[in-house]
Design an enzyme around this catalytic site. Structure first.
Site, PDB file in Angstrom:
ATOM      1  N   SER A  44       0.822  -1.833   3.575  1.00 15.68           N
ATOM      2  CA  SER A  44       1.955  -1.110   2.997  1.00 15.68           C
ATOM      3  C   SER A  44       3.223  -1.299   3.808  1.00 15.68           C
ATOM      4  CB  SER A  44       1.660   0.390   2.932  1.00 15.68           C
ATOM      5  OG  SER A  44       1.032   0.738   1.741  1.00 15.68           O
ATOM      6  N   HIS A  62       5.193   8.299   2.193  1.00 18.03           N
ATOM      7  CA  HIS A  62       4.912   6.868   2.120  1.00 18.03           C
ATOM      8  C   HIS A  62       6.133   6.072   1.671  1.00 18.03           C
ATOM      9  CE1 HIS A  62       2.904   3.173   0.607  1.00 18.03           C
ATOM     10  NE2 HIS A  62       2.003   3.445   1.517  1.00 18.03           N
ATOM     11  N   ASP A 104       7.002   3.597  -5.444  1.00 21.53           N
ATOM     12  CA  ASP A 104       6.205   4.269  -4.430  1.00 21.53           C
ATOM     13  C   ASP A 104       6.167   5.782  -4.696  1.00 21.53           C
ATOM     14  OD1 ASP A 104       5.184   4.920  -1.604  1.00 21.53           O
ATOM     15  OD2 ASP A 104       5.468   2.753  -1.471  1.00 21.53           O
ATOM     16  N   ASN A 129      -6.075  -2.752   2.204  1.00 20.91           N
ATOM     17  CA  ASN A 129      -6.582  -2.512   3.564  1.00 20.91           C
ATOM     18  C   ASN A 129      -8.102  -2.324   3.637  1.00 20.91           C
ATOM     19  OD1 ASN A 129      -3.801  -2.316   4.445  1.00 20.91           O
ATOM     20  ND2 ASN A 129      -3.795  -0.286   3.525  1.00 20.91           N
TER      21      ASN A 129
END
Length: 372
Positions: free
Chosen positions: A320, A157, A126, A248
């Site tokens: 996520s 994130h 990430d 998404n």
């Protein structure tokens, strides 16, 4: 079409974040190529071609390089020892923003039975993890973003994802699905939530070398890339459970299946549902979808750009944040059933599902821990 599955697991919160479409510092590697060899990496040939080597991916006999000219690229593509040449590509964090809470998950059951991910190693591929966050413990890591530490997170994130999995069971913030698991920060996304194919492949290679048990990738790429497909299969063949976000883009109607790397058969593809166990309005789904988990408005650890305090948390939504919920659940299973292979664990998780219909299903963490 495969049914989607939602984890009705043990734990408190989890989240994901908004990503942006433009690459910035640490991601300018547009001239890098990934070269895969049919057998072992031919270093003599690379030297002869004048290649500058950036990363080595032993698991798939490949390297990331820069070649001195287009003519040399063409010559390399025709060489008998080279299986394929692939251009570097942009990979982005799969996420959005805002609302809700957490309680579609039964957090206390696993904890009361003593399953908190102890002894399980999880690589979070990430934007890094803020190792100074008071609610997180980071066991190690590596950065594939130039001039950037694995233990900082300019985007937030990765820190958010880390909290979903491993926020400590203490007096502050939230608690993760597997707070006793060992978290490894594998930084492949910059402060803008943007990374490269090369970086992700290198991150997975590092995770393989470190013999981690689980890989979580809350990131997506639109197109199939052979190097990414091959390295995730190598990780899976090495016994690693590989988990990735579905993406998404559902509202846009652009895709008829989940994005990559979630779409690969070696990867557990995770979509998002609301607290009503309905597929989230943003969550991609399709034939490759395997599980779904809560992913709307989830609270988790975050990064404050100026300071780190116990108030550094955020609420967000997206696949996520659903993916690390699943990764944490697999950590619980691994502790509960240490004799099972990753393939057996995957089937065990599937057998613990609650059917919500064609687009969504609910899954409990360990068989028998939830009443269907």
């Amino acid at each position: 079409m495969k049914k989607i599955v939602i984890l009705a697991s043990f734990i408190l919160f989890f989240g994901g974040l908004a990503s942006h479409a433009a690459a910035t510092e640490g991601t300018d590697a547009s001239d890098h190529l990934i070269i895969s060899f049919k057998d072992t990496i031919d270093y003599a040939l690379l030297e002869e071609m004048g290649a500058v080597i950036h990363e080595e991916f032993d698991a798939i006999s490949a390297v990331s390089v820069t070649l001195p000219s287009e003519q040399m690229v063409q010559a390399a593509s025709n060489h008998s020892s080279i299986e394929y040449i692939e251009e570097n590509a942009i990979v982005k964090a799969a996420a959005q923003t805002t609302t809700w809470g957490y309680k579609a998950i039964k957090a206390n059951t696993a904890t009361s039975l003593g399953y908190t991910g102890k002894g399980v190693k999880i690589a979070i591929i990430d934007s890094g993890i803020n190792s100074k966050h008071p609610d997180l413990k980071v066991a190690g890591g590596v950065s594939k973003i130039e001039n950037s530490s694995a233990f900082t997170d300019g985007n937030g994130h990765g820190t958010h994802v880390a909290g979903v999995i491993g926020a400590q069971n203490n007096s502050i913030g939230t608690v993760g699905v597997a707070p006793s698991a060992s978290l490894y920060s594998v930084k492949v996304l910059s402060a803008n939530g943007i990374g490269t194919l090369e970086g992700v492949v290198a991150g997975i290679q590092w995770a393989i070398d470190q013999k981690v048990d689980i890989i979580n990738m809350s990131l997506t790429i639109d197109n199939d890339k052979q190097s990414l497909r091959n390295i995730t299969k190598k990780a899976y063949d090495a016994g690693i459970v590989v988990v990735a976000a579905a993406g998404n883009e559902r509202e846009k109607g652009l895709f008829k299946d989940v994005l990559f790397p979630a779409r690969y058969s070696s990867v557990v593809a995770v979509g998002s549902v609301s607290k009503l166990n309905k597929l989230s309005y943003f969550s991609n789904y399709g034939a490759s979808q395997e599980l779904v988990a809560p992913g709307e408005g989830i609270l988790s650890s975050f990064t404050n750009a100026k300071t780190t305090t116990q108030d550094d948390y955020a609420i967000s939504e997206g696949t996520s944040v659903a993916a690390p919920f699943v990764a944490g659940t697999f950590a619980q299973y691994m502790e509960a059933y240490p004799h099972l292979s990753n393939k057996q664990l995957r089937e065990t998780v599937k057998r613990a599902t609650i059917d919500l219909g064609q687009k969504a299903v609910t899954i409990c963490t360990v068989t028998g821990w939830c009443n269907h």
